[in-house]
Design a protein around this motif. Structure first.
Motif, short mmCIF file in Angstrom:
data_model
loop_
_atom_site.label_atom_id
_atom_site.label_comp_id
_atom_site.label_asym_id
_atom_site.label_seq_id
_atom_site.Cartn_x
_atom_site.Cartn_y
_atom_site.Cartn_z
N VAL A 139 0.75 -1.20 -0.07
CA VAL A 139 0.61 0.27 0.20
C VAL A 139 0.95 1.16 -0.17
CG1 VAL A 139 -1.67 1.64 1.07
CG2 VAL A 139 -2.18 -1.08 1.40
N ARG A 157 3.99 0.44 2.68
CA ARG A 157 3.73 -0.34 3.49
C ARG A 157 3.71 -2.07 3.23
NH1 ARG A 157 6.19 2.13 6.79
NH2 ARG A 157 6.32 3.02 8.01
N LEU A 158 3.56 -2.81 3.60
CA LEU A 158 3.05 -4.55 2.96
C LEU A 158 1.98 -4.66 3.82
CD1 LEU A 158 5.98 -7.01 2.89
CD2 LEU A 158 5.12 -5.27 1.04
N ALA A 159 1.25 -4.50 2.54
CA ALA A 159 -0.20 -5.01 3.37
C ALA A 159 -0.69 -7.11 3.52
CB ALA A 159 -1.30 -5.27 2.03
N PRO A 160 -1.67 -7.47 4.88
CA PRO A 160 -2.11 -6.56 5.18
C PRO A 160 -1.84 -5.56 6.25
CG PRO A 160 -2.33 -8.61 6.22
CD PRO A 160 -1.71 -8.54 5.57
N LEU A 161 -1.99 -4.14 6.09
CA LEU A 161 -1.96 -3.16 7.58
C LEU A 161 -2.61 -3.55 8.54
CD1 LEU A 161 -1.91 0.38 5.40
CD2 LEU A 161 0.11 -1.43 5.89
N ASP A 165 0.01 0.61 11.53
CA ASP A 165 0.76 0.61 10.22
C ASP A 165 0.68 1.56 9.93
OD1 ASP A 165 2.20 -1.83 10.25
OD2 ASP A 165 0.68 -3.01 9.82
N ARG B 221 8.36 -12.70 2.21
CA ARG B 221 7.50 -12.55 3.65
C ARG B 221 8.17 -13.27 4.14
NH1 ARG B 221 2.35 -9.34 3.45
NH2 ARG B 221 2.17 -8.37 1.34
N TRP B 254 6.61 3.79 -7.36
CA TRP B 254 6.70 2.50 -6.56
C TRP B 254 7.97 2.37 -6.24
CZ3 TRP B 254 1.98 1.21 -3.91
CH2 TRP B 254 1.32 1.32 -4.52
N GLN B 265 9.00 -1.75 8.32
CA GLN B 265 7.49 -3.00 9.10
C GLN B 265 7.68 -3.67 9.75
OE1 GLN B 265 4.75 -3.11 5.97
NE2 GLN B 265 3.25 -3.75 7.35
#
Lengths: 240, 473
Positions: A139, A157-161, A165, B221, B254, B265
């Motif tokens: 996202v 950010r990578l989803a899911p948030l 986040d 991931r 992007w 994150q």
């Protein structure tokens, strides 16, 4: 607002059946709406009379935009008219928009003209999603206009948030003070933006066939008054 | 607990090195083999057996049949065909826990063949590729062309990228950075970045994990999940290379920043470049987390103090307003010192003045961290006297202290005195400010994860323990 997975799947499948990967604006908004994301109400008009009928239903004034999968930058094509307040203006705008679009790209596939409710100006932000080849649904968030085009002031950010986040994404951009309230201006509805970011992330996770999604602009209103996607662009993956 | 096979890669008690030292045209393996044998003979403390298939190196055997029956780690530095042949022969004779294949040019079929053999025998494999491992506590040095290993320390590194690993080890050695383990895992068929992160997260000697990774070289991931888990155990510093040939060719909004965002994150603190990478790692390995943005600066003169004040402000810190009691006590004892933050001492200030002022400032409840800035011309202390910083830091051990020693020889001299007693030293205020930012990031992470005071005590005890075992070793 609840999410309607079945309806989203139907719209995406219908687009594919028509041999398209690019959803028309009103289709993209239907997907977002079905997923609980607030969007400006809009409908596709195939002729001027239909445009007038839709405008009456939405109530004047309205905004009209060219609906073509081949025209991404509608303003560049002379394909946008705002603040149309009468039947005469709507009919004139319909003809002008089609003529401009045909002149801009003669071979473009034109579905008609999108008629959209007119909303008061909010702070413009951009929300996007894409499928990263290594990490999947991702996202993006930023302020609209030059902030994104020139300054590239966006966060990812990578989803899911998680809720945190989403809030971090908003706070991370350099233009955050503009949203937080600058020089006595009220703060915009940050919770509504965060909620939209989370929902867009969930949508991209759930439907990995959505290759790209841009909500641009999103109008963010004062605190407690929400945020709403004014325009939307959605492209599906090749061959899925 | 880490699996025995993975531990055997990093902490082997017995190693066999297999290669061919005869230099041939357009083949790097002989050069690699010679350098690794040389380094292992110099540094490795465990049992070592060397098989040189060309029989040219002194003190080696030429025949694999001379290999011991039981081995922790087999290291093969050979071309793919030879390597596979030797693996087969070795495994028919010896029980091996793990293998490292420093070998370039493996085809996919050959790599799969190796993988199958390893799985069948229950052996963990690092490689094939230009992989490598350094462990400063047992002197393991399996890194091509490396002539020296870095100092022993509490920071461990993982490099998952092409052609930067050995250079980073060499850089750490040059700059006196303390290193625990260093692994280059690019292209490994089995033990890659994910497995190494998990191993280091559990391994007690590593207080900080540093990861350099290229986005295309990690397992998406799965890698981020491993980092997320590791960041719950200890600080993770990450330097991510997001560029790919396609993002460079077609720049878009992007391109180039998603990987960094993903690392953040996952709970890592992001370094912007290689120098920040090492600076942040050193601070996190030696100092406790910073509990708030409120810090104090003590400088040897007005100029250094002001430069530092600007640098920390750019990193988002606030200069603490000192308590009345602290201001009064400094004024009473040293009337020449202006106790406004940033505080600057005078060229006449001796070690007693430095010790008193630093101690009082660090004790101030308004201050959560301290940057001491000295320039070689304005600081009257000898480098040896700078040891007093460690005493001050020890007196208030939950607050971090970093030192900035401005000047060339002065910096090197102060760094050499302080690096073994737990005070990170930088030559520029900007570097010190970035280091504080990393400590503040860790402080926030701990607060966000609602760690209790008991957990904080564990962090401080861990810091003390690591200092005892490494810096004072």
């Amino acid at each position: 607002m609840a999410t309607d997975r079945k309806k989203v799947a139907e719209i995406l499948a219908s687009t594919r059946r028509q041999g398209r990967r690019v959803l028309l604006e009103h289709e993209a908004k239907q997907v977002l709406s079905a997923w609980g994301i607030p969007v400006a109400r809009s409908e596709l008009a195939r002729d001027a009379s239909e445009a007038v009928r839709i405008a009456r239903e939405l109530r004047y004034p309205v905004v009209m935009k060219i609906a073509s999968p081949d025209i991404v930058h509608k303003s560049d094509a002379g394909g946008v008219r705002v603040g149309l307040s009468s039947e005469l203006e709507v009919r004139q705008a319909f003809d002008e928009i089609l003529a401009n679009a045909r002149a801009y790209r003669p071979n473009a596939n034109i579905a008609g003209v999108t008629v959209q409710e007119y909303l008061p100006q909010g702070k413009e932000v951009i929300v996007g999603a894409m499928q990263d080849p290594s990490f999947g649904a991702t996202v993006m968030f930023g302020l609209g206009g030059i902030w994104v085009e020139v300054l590239k002031d966006v966060s990812f950010r990578l989803a899911p948030l998680t809720a945190e986040d989403a809030k971090e994404m908003i706070r991370e951009i350099k233009g955050y003070p503009v949203l937080a309230g600058l020089r006595g201006e009220p703060q915009v509805d940050l919770d509504a933006i965060a909620d939209m970011l989370q929902k867009v992330g969930d949508l991209a996770c759930e439907f990995s066939e959505i290759a790209e999604l841009d909500l641009n602009p999103v109008f963010a209103f004062d605190r407690g008054k929400g945020a709403i996607a004014i325009d939307a662009r959605m492209i599906l993956k090749e061959g899925s | 607990m880490a699996e025995n096979g993975i531990r055997a890669i990093f902490e082997p008690k017995s190693v066999i090195l297999i290669g061919c030292s005869e230099v041939r045209k357009a083949d790097v393996h002989a050069t690699f083999f010679r350098s690794i044998v040389q380094a292992m003979r110099r540094f490795y403390k465990g049992k070592m057996h060397v098989v040189d298939l060309s029989g040219q190196l002194d003190g080696t055997s030429r025949d694999l049949r001379a290999a011991p029956r039981k081995l922790d780690l087999a290291v093969l530095v050979l071309q793919p065909k030879q390597a596979l042949n030797c693996v087969r022969k070795l495994l028919n004779r010896s029980a091996v826990k793990a293998m490292a294949l420093i070998s370039s040019g493996f085809t996919e079929d050959q790599a799969e063949q190796l993988s199958r053999t390893a799985v069948k025998r229950g052996i963990r494999v690092l490689g094939p590729g230009i992989v490598g491992v350094v462990n400063t506590s047992n002197g393991l040095c399996l890194m091509p062309k490396l002539r020296a290993i870095p100092r022993r320390g509490a920071t461990s590194f993982i490099v998952s990228g092409q052609g930067v690993g050995p250079a980073m080890v060499d850089w750490a050695h040059l700059h006196g950075i303390g290193v625990g383990k260093f692994a280059v895992t690019e292209g490994s068929v089995d033990v890659g970045a994910v497995e190494t992160v998990r191993y280091l997260a559990e391994e007690k000697g590593s207080r900080v994990i540093c990861v350099y990774a290229e986005r295309t070289s990690v397992d998406g991931r799965r890698f981020l999940q491993a980092l997320r888990e590791a960041s719950k155990q200890k600080p993770v510093v990450a330097l991510g290379c997001d560029a790919t040939r396609s993002t460079l060719a077609r720049p878009s909004i992007w391109g180039g920043r998603i990987f960094s965002a993903a690392l953040k994150q996952a709970g890592a603190v992001l370094a912007g470049n290689i120098q920040e990478f090492f600076d942040m790692a050193e601070a996190l390995a030696k100092q406790p987390p910073l509990a708030s943005d409120s810090i104090a600066i003590v400088g040897s003169a007005e100029g250094p103090a002001m430069l530092a004040a600007e640098a920390v402000r750019r990193e988002g810190f606030e200069l603490a307003r000192l308590s009345e009691g602290v201001i009064k006590s400094i004024k009473r004892r040293y009337p020449d010192v202006c106790p406004d933050n940033p505080i600057n001492l005078t060229p006449n200030a001796g070690a007693n003045c430095y010790g008193f002022v630093l101690g009082r400032v660090l004790e101030d409840p308004q201050v959560n961290g301290l940057m001491v800035v000295t320039a070689f011309d304005s600081c009257p202390l000898e480098p040896e006297e700078m040891r007093l910083l460690a005493d001050v830091a020890k007196s208030v051990e939950e607050k971090p202290v970093v030192n900035v020693a401005i000047g060339g020889d002065w910096y090197v001299a102060v760094r050499d005195v302080l690096r073994d007693i737990g005070i990170p030293v930088y030559d520029l205020p900007e570097r010190g400010a970035k280091a504080l930012r990393a400590l503040r990031w860790y402080g926030k992470l701990i607060a966000e994860r609602n760690m209790t005071s008991g957990d904080r005590r564990v962090i401080l005890n861990g810091l003390r323990d690591v200092r005892r075992r490494t810096f004072f070793a």
